[in-house]
Scaffold this motif. Structure first.
Motif, PDB file in Angstrom:
ATOM      1  N   SER A 114       0.836  -1.196   0.000  1.00  0.00           N
ATOM      2  CA  SER A 114       0.000   0.000   0.000  1.00  0.00           C
ATOM      3  C   SER A 114       0.867   1.240   0.000  1.00  0.00           C
ATOM      4  O   SER A 114       1.919   1.270   0.642  1.00  0.00           O
ATOM      5  N   ILE A 115       0.384   2.257  -0.707  1.00  0.00           N
ATOM      6  CA  ILE A 115       1.011   3.582  -0.633  1.00  0.00           C
ATOM      7  C   ILE A 115      -0.061   4.597  -0.283  1.00  0.00           C
ATOM      8  O   ILE A 115      -1.225   4.369  -0.619  1.00  0.00           O
ATOM      9  N   PRO A 116       0.308   5.703   0.383  1.00  0.00           N
ATOM     10  CA  PRO A 116       1.668   6.052   0.779  1.00  0.00           C
ATOM     11  C   PRO A 116       2.160   5.164   1.916  1.00  0.00           C
ATOM     12  O   PRO A 116       1.381   4.750   2.773  1.00  0.00           O
ATOM     13  N   LEU A 117       3.466   4.937   1.912  1.00  0.00           N
ATOM     14  CA  LEU A 117       4.112   4.130   2.941  1.00  0.00           C
ATOM     15  C   LEU A 117       4.871   5.079   3.858  1.00  0.00           C
ATOM     16  O   LEU A 117       5.989   5.489   3.557  1.00  0.00           O
ATOM     17  N   LEU A 118       4.227   5.422   4.961  1.00  0.00           N
ATOM     18  CA  LEU A 118       4.820   6.365   5.901  1.00  0.00           C
ATOM     19  C   LEU A 118       5.626   5.608   6.959  1.00  0.00           C
ATOM     20  O   LEU A 118       5.470   4.391   7.091  1.00  0.00           O
ATOM     21  N   PRO A 119       6.453   6.302   7.740  1.00  0.00           N
ATOM     22  CA  PRO A 119       7.264   5.601   8.754  1.00  0.00           C
ATOM     23  C   PRO A 119       6.421   4.725   9.681  1.00  0.00           C
ATOM     24  O   PRO A 119       6.846   3.623  10.047  1.00  0.00           O
ATOM     25  N   GLU A 120       5.228   5.191  10.056  1.00  0.00           N
ATOM     26  CA  GLU A 120       4.404   4.370  10.954  1.00  0.00           C
ATOM     27  C   GLU A 120       3.964   3.073  10.267  1.00  0.00           C
ATOM     28  O   GLU A 120       3.813   2.037  10.917  1.00  0.00           O
ATOM     29  N   ASP A 121       3.765   3.142   8.952  1.00  0.00           N
ATOM     30  CA  ASP A 121       3.405   1.925   8.214  1.00  0.00           C
ATOM     31  C   ASP A 121       4.600   0.981   8.118  1.00  0.00           C
ATOM     32  O   ASP A 121       4.461  -0.243   8.215  1.00  0.00           O
ATOM     33  N   LEU A 122       5.766   1.570   7.895  1.00  0.00           N
ATOM     34  CA  LEU A 122       6.984   0.765   7.857  1.00  0.00           C
ATOM     35  C   LEU A 122       7.204   0.073   9.194  1.00  0.00           C
ATOM     36  O   LEU A 122       7.526  -1.116   9.262  1.00  0.00           O
ATOM     37  N   TYR A 123       6.999   0.841  10.270  1.00  0.00           N
ATOM     38  CA  TYR A 123       7.157   0.285  11.611  1.00  0.00           C
ATOM     39  C   TYR A 123       6.213  -0.894  11.805  1.00  0.00           C
ATOM     40  O   TYR A 123       6.623  -1.979  12.232  1.00  0.00           O
ATOM     41  N   ALA A 124       4.953  -0.666  11.441  1.00  0.00           N
ATOM     42  CA  ALA A 124       3.955  -1.722  11.631  1.00  0.00           C
ATOM     43  C   ALA A 124       4.344  -2.973  10.841  1.00  0.00           C
ATOM     44  O   ALA A 124       4.278  -4.094  11.356  1.00  0.00           O
ATOM     45  N   GLY A 125       4.765  -2.764   9.614  1.00  0.00           N
ATOM     46  CA  GLY A 125       5.096  -3.902   8.766  1.00  0.00           C
ATOM     47  C   GLY A 125       6.355  -4.624   9.216  1.00  0.00           C
ATOM     48  O   GLY A 125       6.405  -5.858   9.260  1.00  0.00           O
ATOM     49  N   LEU A 126       7.375  -3.876   9.565  1.00  0.00           N
ATOM     50  CA  LEU A 126       8.645  -4.497   9.946  1.00  0.00           C
ATOM     51  C   LEU A 126       8.547  -5.148  11.317  1.00  0.00           C
ATOM     52  O   LEU A 126       9.125  -6.215  11.560  1.00  0.00           O
ATOM     53  N   ALA A 127       7.787  -4.510  12.210  1.00  0.00           N
ATOM     54  CA  ALA A 127       7.654  -5.075  13.543  1.00  0.00           C
ATOM     55  C   ALA A 127       6.793  -6.326  13.516  1.00  0.00           C
ATOM     56  O   ALA A 127       7.047  -7.288  14.241  1.00  0.00           O
ATOM     57  N   ALA A 128       5.769  -6.317  12.662  1.00  0.00           N
ATOM     58  CA  ALA A 128       4.809  -7.416  12.655  1.00  0.00           C
ATOM     59  C   ALA A 128       5.354  -8.671  12.003  1.00  0.00           C
ATOM     60  O   ALA A 128       4.997  -9.777  12.371  1.00  0.00           O
ATOM     61  N   SER A 129       6.204  -8.483  10.999  1.00  0.00           N
ATOM     62  CA  SER A 129       6.607  -9.670  10.248  1.00  0.00           C
ATOM     63  C   SER A 129       8.102  -9.876  10.350  1.00  0.00           C
ATOM     64  O   SER A 129       8.888  -8.969  10.133  1.00  0.00           O
ATOM     65  N   GLN A 130       8.446 -11.087  10.699  1.00  0.00           N
ATOM     66  CA  GLN A 130       9.817 -11.486  10.446  1.00  0.00           C
ATOM     67  C   GLN A 130       9.971 -11.453   8.943  1.00  0.00           C
ATOM     68  O   GLN A 130       9.014 -11.764   8.228  1.00  0.00           O
ATOM     69  N   PRO A 131      11.120 -11.114   8.461  1.00  0.00           N
ATOM     70  CA  PRO A 131      11.293 -11.149   7.010  1.00  0.00           C
ATOM     71  C   PRO A 131      10.831 -12.491   6.456  1.00  0.00           C
ATOM     72  O   PRO A 131      11.159 -13.534   7.020  1.00  0.00           O
ATOM     73  N   VAL A 132      10.036 -12.437   5.381  1.00  0.00           N
ATOM     74  CA  VAL A 132       9.526 -13.678   4.806  1.00  0.00           C
ATOM     75  C   VAL A 132      10.671 -14.535   4.289  1.00  0.00           C
ATOM     76  O   VAL A 132      10.582 -15.729   4.195  1.00  0.00           O
ATOM     77  N   GLU A 133      11.748 -13.878   3.944  1.00  0.00           N
ATOM     78  CA  GLU A 133      12.953 -14.592   3.516  1.00  0.00           C
ATOM     79  C   GLU A 133      14.070 -13.563   3.442  1.00  0.00           C
ATOM     80  O   GLU A 133      13.816 -12.374   3.445  1.00  0.00           O
ATOM     81  N   GLU A 134      15.267 -14.045   3.416  1.00  0.00           N
ATOM     82  CA  GLU A 134      16.357 -13.107   3.188  1.00  0.00           C
ATOM     83  C   GLU A 134      16.247 -12.608   1.751  1.00  0.00           C
ATOM     84  O   GLU A 134      15.831 -13.359   0.867  1.00  0.00           O
ATOM     85  N   PRO A 135      16.629 -11.344   1.520  1.00  0.00           N
ATOM     86  CA  PRO A 135      16.598 -10.865   0.140  1.00  0.00           C
ATOM     87  C   PRO A 135      17.431 -11.793  -0.751  1.00  0.00           C
ATOM     88  O   PRO A 135      18.545 -12.171  -0.392  1.00  0.00           O
TER      89      PRO A 135
END
Lengths: 753, 182
Positions: free
Chosen positions: A729-750
């Motif tokens: 989803s956009i816009p991707l604001l810092p609070e959205d980044l926080y929510a996404g990064l905090a909620a999910s372990q990386p699905v895989e290493e890049p």
């Protein structure tokens, strides 16, 4: 290679035609104008999203005899803003369908008296339940428009999607969302209107499409063509925001001018402009894609839905362009796109650079990286494997007759940004660095000009004439609002006529002076109108050869002398041309099949992004834009368009959020609606490959909208590359980044390239 | 402006004096009137633009006593006895000054509405930092919003104005003609 080899002026970085006026502060924008006896106008707006108007009362402490008050009852013609569908009233009459809907207009000789007067108009409502989302609208919780809330729908089908799933090696699904976006032209909307029984209505204003405003005024006042005049003043940015909305504002000011007997100026302040005028349509796009084991696309099914707001404005045509760009520059044998635009009780959404394509391209290009992740393919290889080529057909089964050089654009982009080395380097560094870096790609095309049979319906007329002073004037209703219309059309005319750039001027953008050469939208000016001017000039030369003794080859002086001879013998000298479709064009409006656009511009964009996992800020560090837009008419202006569009695209992705609460925009200030500043925009590297398009002005295709399509998906793909987390989803604001990064372990290493 | 070149006056208000672009000016206006409105309405210097009215966009930037100010945030009282420079004061004897010329040549202006404020911010920067780095240019212009250019060509314009000897000329985009058999 010298691109100026065959032309003197086209392709050269001549100074912007109106540049000096803008640099010395002499350029006259509408708020810089005054008229004798001028009053000021203001708008009383709905404070609720939906309801019936029960009563309107006027505060007795205000001397209303000083004011002119206009309501729907003062409209002599039809109370409708004429555009596509006759659904939007000029002034609300008995009911309101969105916050900020205009209900009543005020004019006074002292503009400082207006604010208090607006507060002195007391409107009472019987509220009705509103609809604020695509989901509520499609469920028809409330029917707020027509029989079913559906402003427009399209179904595009190619091949047999339903049979494709069974044989697929991979099926990948995703849902993508894009938010509203404000144009944030630095000059707010504004007009001045005058009315007299003798001359009818005249409007000067900041606008893109004089003949749209002309049509709207004729409807409101029920006047013949010769009693309506619209003049574009210098326009301080538009980006689509001054395509449809100026019709509303012009009608308002003209109603006040007629009733007050005075010229009336209406210039919105920033808060009113942000709250009340159109924005980019929010969208929800669902993808389901079938691939074979090698990563070739087998089927694409897309459900694309937009929030159109309370009235239809341009939602149908925005949806059309979204539909036609939704499958990207890829070959796929089986395609189904269902697209719907839904009515809500938001302020109507409207045109914004890209016109539906940025929403559709965001979804498609974000989805391509999700496919790459699921199938374990490199995002570059996946795209390359599925690129369209000359001789193949796109989703509307349009045969690609022109050369397509996507592979070359991609190679260039990878090389310029050092893609593979950077990905290796970042993958290595990211493991021990709280700032994660990544690279993201978007591949896309953008159709130039009106969709399908649109250019044929427009039937544009444009041309040149020669004044008694020996100046050639370009006669078009296409307007300058920063993108370079004046400059490129002057280049084309002077090149085609064999005279100097300074010999050519632009006729005033005034409906009394210039023909209807169509609106200044849809990346059509260089390609379509430019070609009309080129043809009109060739026609003028033929006329002078036949009737004024101009030789087969001529100098500037011989041309000007021939013009003088012709004028002495015949009087006025002009040459007009009407649009002619390129041969072999076929378009089926019902089945959405055929030649969707006369030409496409093609691009590969790459973003380098740094995500700070401590502060949750994402920053675009570097940006590469490689495109093929036909012939580049002016290298500096063209690059300026690309860079500016990319900056807006970065804002769309990471900064610009329209906060809506109860149908109202609550951050309607530049203080809290945030666009990229001089410190936020990365270095932008712009590269053009040129393949002249035979039916465009001196080979040009459209380029104005293209750069808004690619940045958002490239940036979010880079964020996935950096963090391993998918953001859809956009816009991707810092609070959205926080929510996404905090909620999910990386699905895989890049994935390492 | 009336025939003798004086600004329209309102006798109720005390006179406020300042210079604009080197000329002495006197206005009799409400002391809290915004300097922006005094310039535009009373002195008819409409080159200075209003973009937001709250000091965010910088379109109304003017130089006042060698400071860059948002004229929408300055009550005219604060401008008493000040030296003010607006975009109209940049050109020299009708010729573009080097900064304006650089904006013209390098695509620094598109729609033009932010341009007067941007030029004033750039002039202020160069007055104090004649050889700014790119970071200093970005910082110097950070209070001025441009929605058209993405700022890239504005940075290039300022760098070019510093002089060919000290700065790289603005880059043109890389262009290649691709030939295809027809």
């Amino acid at each position: 290679m010298n691109t100026h080899a065959t032309t003197r002026i086209v392709g050269a970085p001549v100074p912007r035609k109106e540049g000096v006026d803008k640099l010395v502060g002499r350029a006259c924008y509408v708020d810089d104008m005054e008229r004798e006896g001028m009053w000021y106008g203001a708008t009383v707006r709905s404070t609720i999203p939906r309801g019936l108007i029960r009563s309107i009362a006027f505060d007795r402490r205000i001397d209303w005899s000083e004011f002119t008050v206009v309501t729907a009852a003062d409209i002599g013609g039809e109370n409708i803003i004429q555009l596509i569908v006759a659904d939007q009233p000029c002034l609300a009459d008995g009911k309101v369908n969105h916050c900020e809907e205009p209900i009543l207009l005020l004019a006074h000789p002292d503009r400082h008296k207006l604010r208090e007067a607006i507060g002195g108009v007391k409107i009472e409502y019987d509220p009705l339940p509103p609809v604020f989302s695509i989901e509520e609208s499609e469920r028809q919780d409330q029917v707020v428009w027509g029989a079913d809330n559906l402003l427009k729908s399209f179904l595009l089908e190619k091949g047999d999607v339903d049979s494709a799933w069974a044989g697929a090696a991979h099926i990948v699904e995703g849902e993508y969302r894009t938010g509203a976006q404000e144009h944030l032209y630095i000059e707010n909307q504004g007009v001045i209107a005058e009315y007299s029984a003798e001359d009818g209505v005249t409007v000067w204003g900041s606008l893109q499409c004089p003949y749209y405003v002309f049509k709207a005024l004729r409807g409101i006042f029920d006047l013949p063509e010769d009693k309506v005049r619209v003049v574009q003043t210098e326009t301080g940015g538009a980006f689509g925001g001054k395509e449809d909305y100026p019709s509303v504002l012009a009608c308002h000011a003209a109603l006040l001018a007629k009733k007050s007997g005075h010229p009336v100026k209406m210039v919105y302040d920033r808060m009113e402009d942000l709250a009340a005028t159109t924005k980019r349509h929010p969208a929800r796009v669902r993808h389901r894609t079938a691939l074979d084991k090698d990563g070739k696309l087998l089927a694409i099914e897309i459900h694309l839905d937009t929030d159109g707001g309370a009235y239809s404005t341009l939602s149908s045509t925005v949806l059309s362009r979204a539909t036609l760009h939704s499958t990207g520059p890829y070959l796929c044998p089986n395609v189904r796109v269902r697209a719907c635009s839904w009515a809500t009780n938001h302020v109507p959404y409207g045109a914004f650079r890209g016109f539906g394509a940025p929403q559709a391209v965001f979804a498609m290009e974000r989805h391509m990286d999700e496919i790459a992740a699921v199938t374990g393919m490199d995002p570059v290889d996946l795209r390359r494997k599925n690129f369209l080529h000359e001789g193949e057909t796109n989703a509307t089964e349009q045969l690609m007759r022109e050369p397509i050089i996507l592979d070359k654009l991609l190679d260039r982009a990878l090389q310029e940004c050092d893609y593979y080395s950077k990905r290796l380097q970042f993958a290595r560094e990211n493991t021990r660095n709280p700032v994660k870096r990544g690279m993201g790609i978007a591949a896309f095309y953008h159709g130039s000009g009106f969709t399908g049979s649109g250019e044929v319906y427009l039937n544009s007329l444009a041309g040149v004439d020669v004044t008694p002073e020996g100046k050639v004037r370009v006669l078009v209703s296409n307007t300058e609002f920063g993108q370079g219309t004046n400059t490129i059309l002057t280049q084309i005319a002077s090149e085609a006529l064999g005279i100097e750039y300074s010999d050519v001027t632009m006729a005033a953008p005034d409906t009394d002076m210039v023909p209807n050469s169509g609106p200044t939208v849809a990346s059509r000016t260089s390609m379509v109108v430019g070609r009309l001017i080129e043809r009109a000039c060739q026609q003028l030369i033929s006329l002078l050869r036949e009737q004024a003794g101009l030789g087969a080859k001529h100098t500037r002086e011989e041309f000007l002398a021939a013009c003088e001879r012709y004028r002495a013998a015949h009087g006025e000298l002009s040459s007009m041309c009407r649009y002619e479709a390129p041969p072999g064009i076929y378009w089926d409006d019902q089945k959405y099949r055929g030649e969707a656009y006369g030409a496409y511009a093609w691009a590969i964009y790459v973003a380098q992004v740094a995500v700070d996992t401590v502060t949750y800020s994402a920053e675009v560090e570097d940006f590469w834009a490689v495109q093929e837009v036909g012939r580049v008419l002016h290298p500096v202006l063209a690059a300026g368009q690309i860079e500016g569009g990319i900056a807006q695209g970065i804002g769309y992705a990471l900064y610009e959020k329209v906060v809506l609460d109860g149908g109202r925009m609550t951050n309607n200030q530049m203080t809290n609606y945030i666009m990229p500043t001089a410190e936020d925009v990365p270095p932008i590297h712009v590269y053009f490959e040129q393949i002249p398009f035979r039916y465009g002005g001196f080979g040009a295709k459209g380029l104005g909208e293209l750069p808004h399509d690619g940045p958002a998906p490239a940036i979010l793909n880079a964020i996935r590359d950096a963090t391993g987390v998918s953001f859809n989803s956009i816009p991707l604001l810092p609070e959205d980044l926080y929510a996404g990064l905090a909620a999910s372990q990386p699905v895989e290493e890049p994935a390492l390239p | 402006m009336n025939a003798n070149g004086k600004a329209r006056t309102d006798a109720h208000w005390p006179a406020i004096r300042f210079t604009v672009n080197g000329e002495n000016r006197t206005v009799n206006v409400p002391p809290m009137k915004r300097l922006l409105d005094v310039l535009r309405e009373d002195l008819h210097l409409t080159g200075t633009k209003e973009g937001c009215g709250e000091g965010e966009c910088g379109s109304c930037s003017v130089r006042m006593n060698d400071e860059l100010v948002n004229s929408c945030l300055v009550p005219v009282l604060q401008a008493a006895n000040a030296e003010i420079q607006t975009v109209e004061g940049l050109a020299l004897d009708g010729e573009l000054n080097p900064l304006q010329e650089a904006f013209l040549q390098n695509g620094g202006a598109q729609c033009g509405i932010c341009t007067p404020g941007m030029l004033m911010a750039a002039a202020q920067l160069l007055a104090h930092s004649p050889h700014p780095s790119e970071a200093e240019i970005r910082e110097g212009l950070a209070g001025n919003l441009c929605r058209c250019t993405g700022f890239v060509r504005i940075f290039a314009s300022v760098a070019a104005a510093v002089g060919a000897a000290e700065s790289e000329p603005a880059k043109e985009p890389a262009m290649e003609q691709t030939h295809h058999a027809r």
